[in-house]
Design a protein around this motif. Sequence first.
Motif: not given
Length: 147
Positions: A96-97, A100, A104, A141, A145
């Motif tokens: 998950q990290e 993400t 980003d 996701m 954002k």
Amino acid sequence: MSLVDQLKDQMKEAMRAKEKLRLGTIRMALAAVKQIEVDTRETLTNDQAIAVLTKMVKQRRDSIAQYEAAGRDELAQIEAEEILVLEKFLPQPLSQEEITALVDASIVEMGASTMADMGKVMGALKPKVMGRADMAAIGAMIRAKLK
């Protein structure tokens, strides 16, 4: 060694070990790859073969949900076992990290600020996460954002 070659080797091993479920699942994967090769008249690359296997896993997950809703747990179990066989041929899933961080970075790289830019971000991410993450979850996701 290409993914198709790995599938063929594992098929032979499954035959020798008399593992019916594993053998059937690998044969199904090889048939799906071969069907696309015949339709397009070209040999699939590893990335394209991974996309085929990813699609097969997604189809099985959808089937599991439908079987469980219908109370057919024995069929759902077979689909789950097929997923386990197919996932052995897919690249390691991203954490998950990592997902993400990739989302980003892609938003910054594309200069995305509104939902109109979502397609650009998805297009940039797709080759990076092919077969390693669920694109629907990544889409959600990105939507969160870019609001």
